[in-house]
Design an enzyme around this catalytic site. Structure first.
Site, PDB file in Angstrom:
ATOM      1  N   GLU A  65      -3.910  -7.497 -16.875  1.00  0.00           N
ATOM      2  CA  GLU A  65      -4.759  -8.142 -17.853  1.00  0.00           C
ATOM      3  C   GLU A  65      -4.086  -9.486 -18.144  1.00  0.00           C
ATOM      4  O   GLU A  65      -2.894  -9.499 -18.491  1.00  0.00           O
ATOM      5  CB  GLU A  65      -4.755  -7.278 -19.119  1.00  0.00           C
ATOM      6  N   ARG A 310       5.735   5.206 -15.863  1.00  0.00           N
ATOM      7  CA  ARG A 310       6.027   3.797 -16.096  1.00  0.00           C
ATOM      8  C   ARG A 310       7.532   3.604 -16.179  1.00  0.00           C
ATOM      9  O   ARG A 310       8.290   4.545 -16.404  1.00  0.00           O
ATOM     10  CB  ARG A 310       5.348   3.320 -17.370  1.00  0.00           C
ATOM     11  N   LYS A 320       3.923  -6.180 -23.618  1.00  0.00           N
ATOM     12  CA  LYS A 320       3.608  -7.607 -23.726  1.00  0.00           C
ATOM     13  C   LYS A 320       3.462  -8.013 -25.183  1.00  0.00           C
ATOM     14  O   LYS A 320       3.874  -9.098 -25.574  1.00  0.00           O
ATOM     15  CB  LYS A 320       2.303  -7.898 -22.986  1.00  0.00           C
TER      16      LYS A 320
HETATM   17  P1  ATP Z   1       1.575  -4.050 -21.702  1.00  0.00           P
HETATM   18  O1  ATP Z   1       1.554  -2.844 -22.569  1.00  0.00           O
HETATM   19  O2  ATP Z   1       2.919  -4.654 -21.546  1.00  0.00           O
HETATM   20  O3  ATP Z   1       0.511  -5.049 -22.034  1.00  0.00           O
HETATM   21  P2  ATP Z   1      -0.153  -3.119 -19.716  1.00  0.00           P
HETATM   22  O4  ATP Z   1      -0.055  -1.856 -18.972  1.00  0.00           O
HETATM   23  O5  ATP Z   1      -1.201  -3.197 -20.752  1.00  0.00           O
HETATM   24  O6  ATP Z   1       1.261  -3.490 -20.265  1.00  0.00           O
HETATM   25  P3  ATP Z   1      -1.465  -4.594 -17.695  1.00  0.00           P
HETATM   26  O7  ATP Z   1      -1.516  -6.054 -17.479  1.00  0.00           O
HETATM   27  O8  ATP Z   1      -2.708  -3.910 -18.070  1.00  0.00           O
HETATM   28  O9  ATP Z   1      -0.349  -4.354 -18.773  1.00  0.00           O
HETATM   29  O10 ATP Z   1      -0.782  -3.866 -16.475  1.00  0.00           O
HETATM   30  C1  ATP Z   1      -0.962  -4.195 -15.127  1.00  0.00           C
HETATM   31  C2  ATP Z   1      -0.377  -3.099 -14.282  1.00  0.00           C
HETATM   32  O11 ATP Z   1       1.017  -2.980 -14.504  1.00  0.00           O
HETATM   33  C3  ATP Z   1      -1.009  -1.763 -14.618  1.00  0.00           C
HETATM   34  O12 ATP Z   1      -1.398  -1.142 -13.418  1.00  0.00           O
HETATM   35  C4  ATP Z   1       0.098  -1.004 -15.306  1.00  0.00           C
HETATM   36  O13 ATP Z   1       0.033   0.347 -14.996  1.00  0.00           O
HETATM   37  C5  ATP Z   1       1.368  -1.640 -14.739  1.00  0.00           C
HETATM   38  N1  ATP Z   1       2.468  -1.558 -15.696  1.00  0.00           N
HETATM   39  C6  ATP Z   1       2.530  -2.095 -16.930  1.00  0.00           C
HETATM   40  N2  ATP Z   1       3.677  -1.759 -17.550  1.00  0.00           N
HETATM   41  C7  ATP Z   1       4.382  -0.989 -16.675  1.00  0.00           C
HETATM   42  C8  ATP Z   1       5.662  -0.323 -16.710  1.00  0.00           C
HETATM   43  N3  ATP Z   1       6.467  -0.378 -17.776  1.00  0.00           N
HETATM   44  N4  ATP Z   1       6.039   0.376 -15.611  1.00  0.00           N
HETATM   45  C9  ATP Z   1       5.262   0.431 -14.535  1.00  0.00           C
HETATM   46  N5  ATP Z   1       4.054  -0.162 -14.431  1.00  0.00           N
HETATM   47  C10 ATP Z   1       3.603  -0.870 -15.480  1.00  0.00           C
HETATM   48 MG    MG Z   2      -3.156  -3.298 -20.774  1.00  0.00          MG
END
Ligand code: ATP
Ligand code: MG
Length: 626
Positions: A65, A310, A320
């Protein structure tokens, strides 16, 4: 969350466990996806049916995102998705999951692209750029929603948000059907079109899937698929006042792109039944009451979702939103502060793509949540830099060492003074195991900079560096220490000078003639200590930023803790150091091992010729908490 996984850097390299590889290998052996066609771009079933057989054996995707900078957790996902595609003759798409109109920003889009490329991956394959944005699929998503309505799989619910929440039930209590659930498809279609046409207020109604309000899986209790939201979208502008929910949009995005293995984190496990329900509905054919045969919107076989744990890294926050708070509250200098676990931060800290890829490989992929020790990440950097980084000497906490007999020894050896002073040439290998990199050259003179901690007036037991002659308990005089200046001579410490406050201003020593490293007989004098140094004559001042962990708590935000409370007050110490002249030509991003100190990188923002700035990437040994 379970216990912290100990660092694995000391164990021999074993094939990291990765259950996804087994799944893919099975699918390839069984030909699960062999029949797929790919029309060269994302699209519906008819679009792909017109295309040739897919040249990609598997398709994966990384779907960020664009609402912030990527962090080390995303790096795990990038290495996993792009790595699997690379290893199995597949393709990995970079897809911006921009279905939420409020949060996206072009700055983040560009930063994410840069980061993926910097990590060493490419969304270009088979002559096609596989860079997509989910908002390009809004038209199809709307069409799919209308189809679900017509086929009786979705309805417009006008309950208040509160009633909807109340009627959803909970783990122990089945949900209650909405009074709007029994509307006919025709009524629902008319209502949904009104929603789309802007006839209703934000939040006044939603389109819901029609599944089962009594399902033990709450995610199947008629989840919402479209909401009304008047917001300008960065890609589609004001075209839409309704936007799809993430759980509806994501499976469709995957299917339009012919993704085979849709890999996400464990928290989506309970969403998988809806993922399959939705794609099954959009793939199948159905006969409407009026006899029309419709459906088959998406190509089969449809994608499958797999979940992995994760990354949780000790001393690090991977959210984030929380990282954004550190930036906006100015706890750090920006998203690329070298203490941040963002990829731009790690890069500025001195991390290389190789180190991050090695880390992703080494931690493997599992289905159970655990914490990885931060030292595992540091170990990967150390390992990758050790084999390549040029060496240099630097004195981080300088005090002047004066060789009191220097001029006399030089004169005796027949050296000529230049501008009234004597200097001698020294050299050292650029890298101890890479002779092809040649040698570095520097001077030694009467005055050299040494580390303040390399001198002790009263040496503790086992201290072999510089200490002056002293009188022991029996009244006997003990000689000062004999120590080697690395790549230079052996010296014998004779004393020191202090200022009025008692602070040591100079250390004094005598040069022992004929002991220069690399000359015959130089090792005739045995020493127990070797110290690093930089000559006053050719040493260059440099700003050195000594970074440490950003938090003192291993799990700074676990269990809802306020992570601000465990910010490490000593996470940055800036010193003025002296470095050897070979570093005068260092360019931004160049990495070095400062002997005895660790690995350092020329700061990519602030370093310049004539104004050297180095960041400590990682120490030589894992010394945290020891
Ligand atoms: P955040 O909570 O930091 O915003 P998010 O999962 O909402 O993280 P996205 O941009 O939606 O962020 O994530 C993109 C991809 O990265 C998704 O497929 C997610 O599963 C993966 N991802 C995000 N954080 C992790 C993590 N700590 N370990 C492994 N994969 C991750
Ligand atoms: Mg997200």
């Amino acid at each position: 969350m379970s216990a912290i996984t100990p660092t694995t850097t000391d164990t021999p390299a074993t094939k990291p466990s990765n259950f996804l590889r087994q799944i893919i290998e099975h699918d390839l052996a069984d030909g699960t996806y062999a029949s797929r066609q790919w029309a060269g771009s994302p699209g519906d079933a008819a679009h792909h049916a017109a295309g040739p057989s897919d040249p990609a054996k598997i398709r994966t995707r990384f779907p960020p995102e664009p609402n912030g900078y990527l962090h080390v957790g995303h790096a795990k996902s990038i290495c996993l998705n792009f790595g699997l595609a690379r290893d199995y003759g597949g393709v990995c798409h970079l897809r911006f999951d921009d279905t939420n109109p409020e949060k996206e920003d072009l700055e983040y889009v560009n930063a994410i692209k840069d980061t993926v490329q910097w990590l060493g991956f490419d969304w270009n394959a088979n002559g096609t750029s596989h860079l997509y944005q989910a908002s390009d699929y809004f038209d199809f998503m709307y069409r799919a929603a209308e189809y679900l309505v017509e086929a009786g799989h979705a309805y417009v619910d006008e309950q208040s948000a509160e009633a909807m929440r109340e009627n959803r039930g909970d783990f122990g209590k089945p949900g209650v059907d909405s009074p709007f659930r029994a509307r006919t498809p025709a009524e629902n279609l008319a209502r949904f079109r009104e929603m789309q046409g802007g006839a209703h207020e934000d939040g006044s109604m939603v389109l819901r899937s029609k599944i089962d309000m009594a399902s033990p899986n709450i995610n199947l209790r008629d989840p919402a698929i479209y909401r009304i939201r008047r917001a300008t979208h960065h890609n589609t502008g004001d075209k839409w006042c309704i936007y799809p929910m993430y759980t509806f949009a994501h499976p469709i995005e995957d299917a339009l792109e012919q993704i085979t293995h849709s890999i996400c984190t464990l928290e989506f496990e309970d969403q998988r039944p809806f993922y399959d329900w939705l794609l099954d509905r959009l793939c199948e054919m159905t006969t409407l009451p009026d006899g029309r045969v419709v459906g088959g919107l998406l190509a089969q076989p449809h994608p499958h979702q797999y979940e992995f744990a994760r990354l949780n890294l000790t001393y690090v926050i991977t959210s984030k939103r929380k990282l954004a708070a550190l930036v906006y509250d100015k706890r750090v200098s920006g998203w690329d502060d070298p203490r941040m676990p963002t990829i731009v931060g790690l890069r500025r800290r001195g991390y290389t793509p190789e180190a991050i890829q090695l880390f992703a490989e080494r931690i493997g992929v599992t289905k159970s949540d655990s914490w990885i020790d931060y030292s595992t990440l540091e170990g990967c950097l150390r390992e990758t830099l050790d084999v390549s980084a040029p060496r240099a000497m630097a004195v981080l906490d300088p005090v002047k060492l004066v060789l009191t007999n220097w001029d006399a020894v030089m004169e005796n050896s027949g050296q000529a003074a230049v501008d009234g002073r004597y200097l001698d040439d020294c050299s050292a290998p650029v890298h101890p195991h890479l002779p092809e990199l040649g040698k570095r050259h520097f001077k030694i003179g009467k005055e050299v900079w040494i580390e303040r901690s390399d001198f002790e007036e009263t040496p503790p037991k086992g201290f072999f560096r510089l200490f002056p002659p002293r009188v022991d308990a029996s009244g006997a005089t003990l000689a000062g220490s004999k120590t080697r200046l690395k790549y230079g001579h052996v010296i014998e410490c004779s004393g020191c000078a202090k200022d009025a406050a008692g602070r040591i201003t100079e250390v004094h020593a005598m040069l022992i003639p004929d002991t220069k490293s690399g000359t015959p007989g130089s090792d005739s004098v045995k020493v127990k200590g070797v110290i690093t140094w930089v000559a006053v004559a050719d040493g260059i001042p440099a700003e050195v930023r000594l970074y440490d962990r950003l938090f003192t708590d291993a799990q700074p935000d676990a269990g809802g803790k306020d992570f601000i409370e465990s910010l490490n007050p000593d996470s940055l110490k800036t010193v003025t150091a002296y470095v050897e002249p070979s570093l005068a030509t260092a360019k931004a991003d160049d990495k070095f091992q400062f002997e005895r100190h660790g690995y350092f990188v020329a700061d990519r923002k602030d370093h310049a010729a004539g104004k050297l700035v180095f960041n400590r990437a990682v120490g030589l040994k894992d010394s945290w908490g020891k």
